[in-house]
Structures are given as C-alpha cells and as structure tokens.
Design a protein around this motif. Structure first.
Motif: not given
Ligand SMILES: [Zn+2]
Length: 224
Positions: A10-16, A46-51
């Motif tokens: 669970n990324c801090p940017c909100g992406t799972e 690596t988060c696909p949304n924010c890297g």
C-alpha cells in the motif's frame, strides 16, 4: 526454479500494487535475479503510479551452483550475536534434515565453524559424501556483505553491468513507447530494467551481466 510469494503493498500515494518476494533464488535457473541482487533491488517493488520503491527485509536462500554457492542471506547486518547463533542453530538442523531426506545419514563430523569466531560469514561443514550433493551452506548477515561476497567470486564477465537509456520527452505516450522498447531489448538479453521517472528526463536502466550488457551495447552501436 526460484521460489517467491506475491506481496501486496500500500503506497503512501494511495495505490495498491503487488510485487514478488523471493525466498529462494537459483541463479542458474533465473540468471537475471543475480543482477537484481547486485543492483540492490531484490525484494524491492516499485509503485506503478508514483515510482516509489518499497523494500521488504526478509531472509532468502541464494543458490549459484556454477560458483558452488549456497548462502542463507539474512538482510540485517546489525543482527545481534545471540540472534545469529539461534539462526545458525536452526539452519544447521534444517540443512541436516535436507540431507537426510536425500540419503542415509552419513557418518562423520558435522560442525558449525565460524571463520572469525565472532561475526561475519560462517560455514556449516558436512562430510565428504554430503558435500558432493550440496555445497557448504554459508550464512551471511547484511545485503551489502552478501553483494561484496558475490562480487568477490564472480568472473569479470559475470559481474554487474548496466546501461542507461533516457529520453527528455515529457509526453506520456512517448515515454511509454520508450519503456516498451527498452524492456524488449532487455528481455531479449535476459537483462532487467529499472525506471527513473523524473519530470525532465525519463531514464531506463538496463542491468545484467557485463557480458550481456556489452552485447547489448554492441547491438545498439551505430553500424557502418
Ligand atoms: Zn505510489
């Protein structure tokens, strides 16, 4: 075959998102994993949304029969001495059981030996008949200590090579296209990629053995 489980982040940017968590790595079956380790990216997703990169600190076994390596890697270099001894004792029994399952229990000496008596690498010695089946199990505390060890035994051609490909395009579709091309090149060479997605520049790093990356560079060089 290497063995991994799927981990949800669970990324801090909100992406799972999900990533691979390796428990057992076989460098002969999955050669690119050797370079993922050397690049410091094992069990890093690596988060696909924010890297953003998310790491999970978990022990794993590294097997590299070509170099006669069987290593239990505990990611924490600051593991206290008592915890180390417990881990070593547990590993010793697991290792013995693994050998017993294969064969009759062999006679002779079995011991855990510290190379320096206090911290660092240790080797579990087995009898000759067992040693012909499995390489001696080494235990290493700390990922950095492990990559140092690996670097010290790999042949120059097998050491980590890397190559950066970048574009200054800010266009999302162009960057996506660039990513696809770089990934295709890397996959053809059994290399892997890591992306640095900055506002002014989009960089794809290609990692692999020096042999593979060298071959890739020759392929990319202008002809004529
Ligand atoms: Zn994110």
């Amino acid at each position: 075959m290497s063995r991994s489980t799927t981990q949800t982040f669970n990324c801090p940017c909100g992406t799972e998102f999900t990533g691979q968590l390796y428990e057992y790595i076989n460098a002969v079956d999955d050669p690119q994993l050797r370079y993922i380790i050397l690049a410091g990216l094992v069990n890093v997703s690596t988060c696909p949304n924010c890297g953003r990169k998310m790491a999970i600190s978990t022990p794993f076994i590294y097997s590299d029969p070509g170099y006669n390596l069987l290593i239990y890697v505990h990611p924490r270099a600051d593991t206290p001495e008592e915890a180390r001894l417990l881990i070593l004792e547990k590993l010793r029994s697991v290792y013995m059981d693994a050998n017993k399952l294969k064969d009759q229990p062999a006679e002779g000496e079995q011991q855990i030996k510290g190379s320096d008596g206090s911290i660092g690498d240790r080797t579990i010695n087995l009898t000759h008949s067992q040693a012909t089946e499995l390489p001696p199990l080494k235990v290493v505390f700390g990922l950095e200590q492990f990559t140092d060890l690996l670097n010290s035994v790999l042949s120059p051609e097998d050491k980590l090579g890397r190559l950066a490909m970048s574009t200054q395009s800010r266009n999302t579709a162009e960057r996506a296209q660039f990513h696809i091309i770089a990934k295709k090149l890397a996959t053809e060479m059994e290399c892997f990629i890591d992306v640095e997605d900055m506002p002014d520049e989009y960089t794809v790093w290609i990692y692999g053995s020096r042999r593979q990356v060298g071959a890739l560079m020759r392929e990319l060089a202008p002809r004529g």
